[in-house]
Write an enzyme that holds these catalytic residues in place. Structure first.
Site, mmCIF file in Angstrom:
data_model
loop_
_atom_site.group_PDB
_atom_site.id
_atom_site.type_symbol
_atom_site.label_atom_id
_atom_site.label_comp_id
_atom_site.label_asym_id
_atom_site.label_seq_id
_atom_site.Cartn_x
_atom_site.Cartn_y
_atom_site.Cartn_z
ATOM 1 N N GLY A 200 2.799 -10.781 -6.305
ATOM 2 C CA GLY A 200 2.751 -9.478 -6.963
ATOM 3 C C GLY A 200 4.129 -8.936 -7.291
ATOM 4 O O GLY A 200 4.441 -7.797 -6.963
ATOM 5 N N ARG B 71 5.904 -5.779 -10.882
ATOM 6 C CA ARG B 71 6.019 -4.320 -10.956
ATOM 7 C C ARG B 71 6.428 -3.741 -9.605
ATOM 8 O O ARG B 71 6.288 -4.376 -8.578
ATOM 9 C CB ARG B 71 4.686 -3.684 -11.361
ATOM 10 C CG ARG B 71 4.214 -3.974 -12.773
ATOM 11 C CD ARG B 71 2.967 -3.161 -13.072
ATOM 12 N NE ARG B 71 2.526 -3.269 -14.467
ATOM 13 C CZ ARG B 71 1.705 -4.182 -14.930
ATOM 14 N NH1 ARG B 71 1.209 -5.089 -14.098
ATOM 15 N NH2 ARG B 71 1.350 -4.205 -16.206
ATOM 16 N N ASP C 157 -4.625 -15.289 -9.559
ATOM 17 C CA ASP C 157 -5.498 -14.297 -8.943
ATOM 18 C C ASP C 157 -5.616 -14.666 -7.469
ATOM 19 O O ASP C 157 -6.279 -15.646 -7.108
ATOM 20 C CB ASP C 157 -6.870 -14.307 -9.614
ATOM 21 C CG ASP C 157 -7.813 -13.257 -9.032
ATOM 22 O OD1 ASP C 157 -7.440 -12.611 -8.028
ATOM 23 O OD2 ASP C 157 -8.921 -13.092 -9.576
ATOM 24 N N ASN D 100 3.470 -9.338 -0.951
ATOM 25 C CA ASN D 100 3.572 -7.989 -1.497
ATOM 26 C C ASN D 100 2.338 -7.566 -2.289
ATOM 27 O O ASN D 100 2.034 -6.382 -2.356
ATOM 28 C CB ASN D 100 4.804 -7.898 -2.406
ATOM 29 C CG ASN D 100 4.826 -6.628 -3.208
ATOM 30 O OD1 ASN D 100 5.122 -5.553 -2.687
ATOM 31 N ND2 ASN D 100 4.506 -6.730 -4.499
ATOM 32 N N SER E 253 2.395 -0.525 5.362
ATOM 33 C CA SER E 253 2.429 0.861 4.912
ATOM 34 C C SER E 253 2.456 1.819 6.092
ATOM 35 O O SER E 253 1.798 1.601 7.118
ATOM 36 C CB SER E 253 1.206 1.167 4.049
ATOM 37 O OG SER E 253 1.129 2.540 3.747
ATOM 38 N N SER F 205 1.025 4.410 6.099
ATOM 39 C CA SER F 205 -0.282 5.067 6.127
ATOM 40 C C SER F 205 -1.090 4.702 7.365
ATOM 41 O O SER F 205 -1.974 5.457 7.769
ATOM 42 C CB SER F 205 -1.083 4.727 4.872
ATOM 43 O OG SER F 205 -1.419 3.350 4.836
ATOM 44 N N TYR G 249 -7.912 0.930 2.186
ATOM 45 C CA TYR G 249 -6.531 0.449 2.064
ATOM 46 C C TYR G 249 -5.831 0.466 3.421
ATOM 47 O O TYR G 249 -5.189 -0.514 3.827
ATOM 48 C CB TYR G 249 -5.771 1.330 1.072
ATOM 49 C CG TYR G 249 -4.292 1.066 0.996
ATOM 50 C CD1 TYR G 249 -3.789 0.020 0.223
ATOM 51 C CD2 TYR G 249 -3.388 1.867 1.683
ATOM 52 C CE1 TYR G 249 -2.419 -0.220 0.150
ATOM 53 C CE2 TYR G 249 -2.025 1.641 1.614
ATOM 54 C CZ TYR G 249 -1.550 0.596 0.844
ATOM 55 O OH TYR G 249 -0.196 0.369 0.777
ATOM 56 N N LYS H 272 -4.058 -2.662 5.773
ATOM 57 C CA LYS H 272 -2.657 -2.688 6.205
ATOM 58 C C LYS H 272 -2.556 -2.759 7.732
ATOM 59 O O LYS H 272 -1.642 -3.384 8.275
ATOM 60 C CB LYS H 272 -1.914 -1.466 5.664
ATOM 61 C CG LYS H 272 -1.740 -1.482 4.147
ATOM 62 C CD LYS H 272 -0.981 -2.722 3.673
ATOM 63 C CE LYS H 272 -0.747 -2.734 2.192
ATOM 64 N NZ LYS H 272 -0.014 -3.935 1.718
#
Length: 250
Positions: A14, A17, A65, A92, A142, A144, A155, A159
């Site tokens: 990934g 971006r 993919d 990533n 993350s 989070s 999500y 993580k």
């Protein structure tokens, strides 16, 4: 400062971006040969390929993919064919959206799990023959998982799962000199944030920077700096760790 990374090889998933792109470019500019992947053709993928060509090195941007086990195997096979080994893997690639838990569909749950956890497992497992003494595997986590953010239960769960996977693999492969660590990222400024309407971006900036000790968002370059450290011998005694790159967010 020379970190001794010139000529090293890396796979970054990934990487066209955001944080992934910052990591790819930081590695390439440090002399690392990088293969990265993207799910769909885009201007971002094409522009990254051009930028890597200008930097120079044995870089490649390929389409894969990661939710498809066969395509993961092909991606790692490309690394085997071009490099013969991998000194660094950066997991990533990931997906994120905001959905009330009561309305979270099974398909959305499965898609998030497949991309954020299962794909990491498949990449690492397929790449094991290419890893050896001194290899470093970094997964992007993350903050989070500590905060618990509404509308992101799926999500956040993925993580958190990476932390358990990371610790187990660090134990299992430590005797072989292969290190596994996680970068726990806070709020990072990316092109997606820059594309927000100005009013929304300003409100988000105010809301989060008040919680960050350093008073600003992180940059993709700073995420790349942390990866350089985990790829280098400076971190040779660090494994099984969750390394915060979050500006001291609370």
């Amino acid at each position: 400062m020379d970190l001794g990374l010139n000529g090293k090889t890396a796979l970054v998933t990934g990487g066209t971006r955001g944080v992934g792109r910052g990591i790819v470019l930081k590695l390439a500019r440090s002399g690392v040969d990088v293969i990265t992947c993207h799910k769909q053709e885009s201007d971002a993928a094409a522009s990254l390929a051009r930028e890597l060509k200008e930097i120079g090195g044995r870089h490649q941007v390929v389409r894969a993919d990661l939710a498809d086990p066969e395509q993961v195997a092909e991606l790692v096979g490309e690394c085997r064919q071009r490099f013969g080994r991998l000194d660094l893997i950066v997991n990533n690639a990931g997906v994120i959206n905001h959905v009330p838990y009561g309305k979270l569909s099974f398909e959305d749950w499965q898609r998030t799990l497949a991309t954020n956890v299962t794909a990491v497992h498949l990449v690492i497992q397929n790449a094991l023959p290419l890893l050896g003494e001194g290899s470093s595997v970094v997964s992007i986590g993350s903050k989070s998982i500590d905060a618990g953010i509404p509308l992101r239960a799926h999500y956040t769960a993925t993580k958190a799962a990476l932390v358990g996977l990371n610790r187990s693999l660090a134990r299992e492969f430590g005797p072989k000199g292969i290190r596994f660590n996680i970068l726990s990222l806070g709020v990072m400024r990316t092109e997606a944030m820059d594309a927000m309407p100005a009013e929304q971006r300003e409100a988000m900036t105010k809301r989060y920077t008040e919680k960050i000790a350093l008073g600003r968002f992180g940059t993709t370059e700073e995420a790349g700096d942390a990866v350089l450290w985990l790829a280098s011998d400076l971190s040779r005694y660090v494994t099984g760790a969750v390394v915060p790159v979050d500006g001291g967010i609370g």
